[in-house]
Write an enzyme that holds these catalytic residues in place. Structure first.
Site, PDB file in Angstrom:
ATOM      1  N   LYS A  72       7.512  -9.942   2.468  1.00 36.34           N
ATOM      2  CA  LYS A  72       6.304 -10.496   3.084  1.00 36.34           C
ATOM      3  C   LYS A  72       6.456 -12.005   3.186  1.00 36.34           C
ATOM      4  O   LYS A  72       7.166 -12.617   2.379  1.00 36.34           O
ATOM      5  CB  LYS A  72       5.082 -10.190   2.206  1.00 36.34           C
ATOM      6  CG  LYS A  72       3.761 -10.380   2.918  1.00 36.34           C
ATOM      7  CD  LYS A  72       3.406  -9.127   3.675  1.00 36.34           C
ATOM      8  CE  LYS A  72       2.030  -9.201   4.288  1.00 36.34           C
ATOM      9  NZ  LYS A  72       1.550  -7.846   4.631  1.00 36.34           N
ATOM     10  N   ASP A 106       0.584 -10.230  10.481  1.00 36.65           N
ATOM     11  CA  ASP A 106      -0.328  -9.888   9.391  1.00 36.65           C
ATOM     12  C   ASP A 106      -1.613 -10.680   9.682  1.00 36.65           C
ATOM     13  O   ASP A 106      -1.859 -11.016  10.836  1.00 36.65           O
ATOM     14  CB  ASP A 106       0.297 -10.240   8.036  1.00 36.65           C
ATOM     15  CG  ASP A 106      -0.432  -9.581   6.875  1.00 36.65           C
ATOM     16  OD1 ASP A 106      -0.285  -8.360   6.683  1.00 36.65           O
ATOM     17  OD2 ASP A 106      -1.181 -10.271   6.153  1.00 36.65           O
TER      18      ASP A 106
HETATM   19  N1  GLU Z   1       1.436  -6.728   8.025  1.00 35.51           N
HETATM   20  C1  GLU Z   1       1.394  -5.300   8.169  1.00 35.51           C
HETATM   21  C2  GLU Z   1       1.299  -4.643   6.808  1.00 35.51           C
HETATM   22  O1  GLU Z   1       0.802  -5.213   5.864  1.00 35.51           O
HETATM   23  C3  GLU Z   1       2.527  -4.769   9.048  1.00 35.51           C
HETATM   24  C4  GLU Z   1       3.915  -4.995   8.547  1.00 35.51           C
HETATM   25  C5  GLU Z   1       5.006  -4.634   9.538  1.00 35.51           C
HETATM   26  O2  GLU Z   1       4.689  -4.137  10.604  1.00 35.51           O
HETATM   27  O3  GLU Z   1       6.157  -4.882   9.201  1.00 35.51           O
HETATM   28  O4  GLU Z   1       1.631  -3.500   6.635  1.00 35.51           O
END
Ligand code: GLU
Length: 403
Positions: free
Chosen positions: A96, A136
């Protein structure tokens, strides 16, 4: 949610799985923690990328732009991504990123500069076979486009699969925009079926990408949305609100609270509204020990990451509220991100129907696997979801010879 709180929960469930020291160490230690300070017009913005676990595949996870982002939070979110990709059973790990910034205070060109600088700071660690970011909270397809462009400028090669959640014209996937909400709706339908729950009233906390799309998808399926909220407050009408009108109100005035045909409520009040389904889709730690006992919903669909604290979870479990945890309920987003990555890597683009069919298959399979285990023990649904995800990660670690 603090990383310490996330780890407390991990330690709490570890005896159920007989986790040893080595296993706990792997699960509680990110493989890489990257940090930088990004300078835009003389102001400095702390930036992070936490690469948590890659045993099952390249790191995968979004980048958050929010004033409250810090390393500790990004670590929690990265840990959850490792579990989420395991729950969804896609061949990716977890990571992340984040920048401590309020993007609402920046001009478009400043956001572009900040996004390009993020890639310049971390590009050596990113790439379609290393670490694949995505949107996100407060990050958009446009930001993904700038990031892809910057990465390709530096590396000199086309790399559509280095990031997902891109605009369609730049290698994005159909359905990705609504995927988080759609995945949540698929698991909700399964859960309602299992509980034989017929009442279709919903309260939605948070009206960003996930919350707004969930509202639209649920209306299409005959649900009544009795309450919604955003960071400025909420609205309630027990007969249901007109979602198209609420969306227009939010677009025009900046908040759902200006919608006229409803009573004004606070975010806190929304959580205790009488309804069958509660959908927290804002930030973490919304449902706590102080308000969990007021929840009247039968099912909670966690479209946000970490909206329920561990103490609240215990209260909800004792009240027989079924909590569909974030690492399952919002896994539709990363699942369609995975589909986008596959399409980018093969240059073969899928139609909407195929993507929806495959997403449903993934979500329903994941839900049923957890339901089966849940029916055999007394632990809550989150604990069972964690047990399945952790087993998958540790199996990969073991096969690699790391344990
Ligand atoms: N930010 C989204 C999550 O928390 C998507 C992450 C992604 O698509 O890699 O799952």
């Amino acid at each position: 949610m603090t990383f310490a709180a996330v780890m407390t929960f991990l330690k709490k469930i570890s005896p159920l799985m007989n986790l040893g020291d080595k296993e706990l160490e792997i699960l509680s230690t990110p493989e890489n923690v990257l940090q930088a300070e990004l300078d835009v017009n003389g102001k400095k913005y702390p930036a992070y990328r936490v690469q948590f676990n890659s045993a099952r595949g390249p790191y995968k996870g979004g980048i958050r732009y929010h004033p409250e982002v810090d390393l500790d939070e990004v670590k929690s979110l990265a840990f959850w991504m490792a579990l989420k990709t395991a729950v969804a059973d896609i061949p990716l790990g977890g990571g992340k990123g984040g920048i401590t910034v309020n993007p609402k205070e920046l001009s478009v060109s400043e956001i572009e500069e900040l996004s390009r600088k993020f890639v310049r700071a971390f590009y050596e660690h990113l790439g379609p076979r290393k670490d694949i970011p995505a949107p996100d909270v407060y990050t958009t397809p446009q930001i993904m486009a700038w990031m892809r462009d910057e990465f390709e400028k530096i590396t000199g090669e086309s790399a559509p699969g280095m990031i997902t959640g891109k605009p369609l014209e730049l290698g994005g996937s159909l359905v990705r925009d609504i995927a988080t909400a759609l995945g949540g709706v698929y698991v909700l339908e399964e859960a309602m079926d299992k509980l034989s729950l017929k009442e279709k009233t919903v309260a939605i906390q948070g009206f960003g990408n996930a919350g707004m799309n969930a509202a639209k998808l649920l209306i299409e399926r005959g649900f009544t949305i009795v309450a919604v909220s955003d960071s400025k407050g909420g609205i309630y009408n027990k007969e249901g609100v007109d979602i198209d009108a609420v969306i227009n109100t939010k677009k025009e005035s900046g908040s759902v609270i200006h919608y006229s045909n409803a009573e004004k409520i606070t975010n806190e009040q929304l959580l205790s509204i009488g309804c069958a389904v509660l959908v927290p889709s804002a930030l973490s730690d919304a449902i706590t020990k102080d308000n969990a006992s007021n929840v009247k919903a039968k099912i909670i669909v966690e479209l946000a990451n970490g909206p329920t604290t561990t103490e609240a979870d215990e209260i909800l479990h004792s009240k027989n509220v079924l909590v569909l945890p974030d690492i399952l309920a919002n896994a539709g987003g990363v699942t369609v991100s995975y589909f986008e990555w596959v399409q980018n890597n093969t240059n073969d683009y899928w139609d909407e129907e195929l993507i929806k069919t495959r997403l449903k298959e993934k979500m329903v399979t994941a839900f049923n696997g957890i339901w089966q285990l849940y029916s055999q023990n007394d632990h809550d649904f989150r604990t069972n979801t964690y047990m399945i995800a952790i087993t998958k990660i540790l199996t990969a670690e073991r096969l690699r010879g790391r344990i």
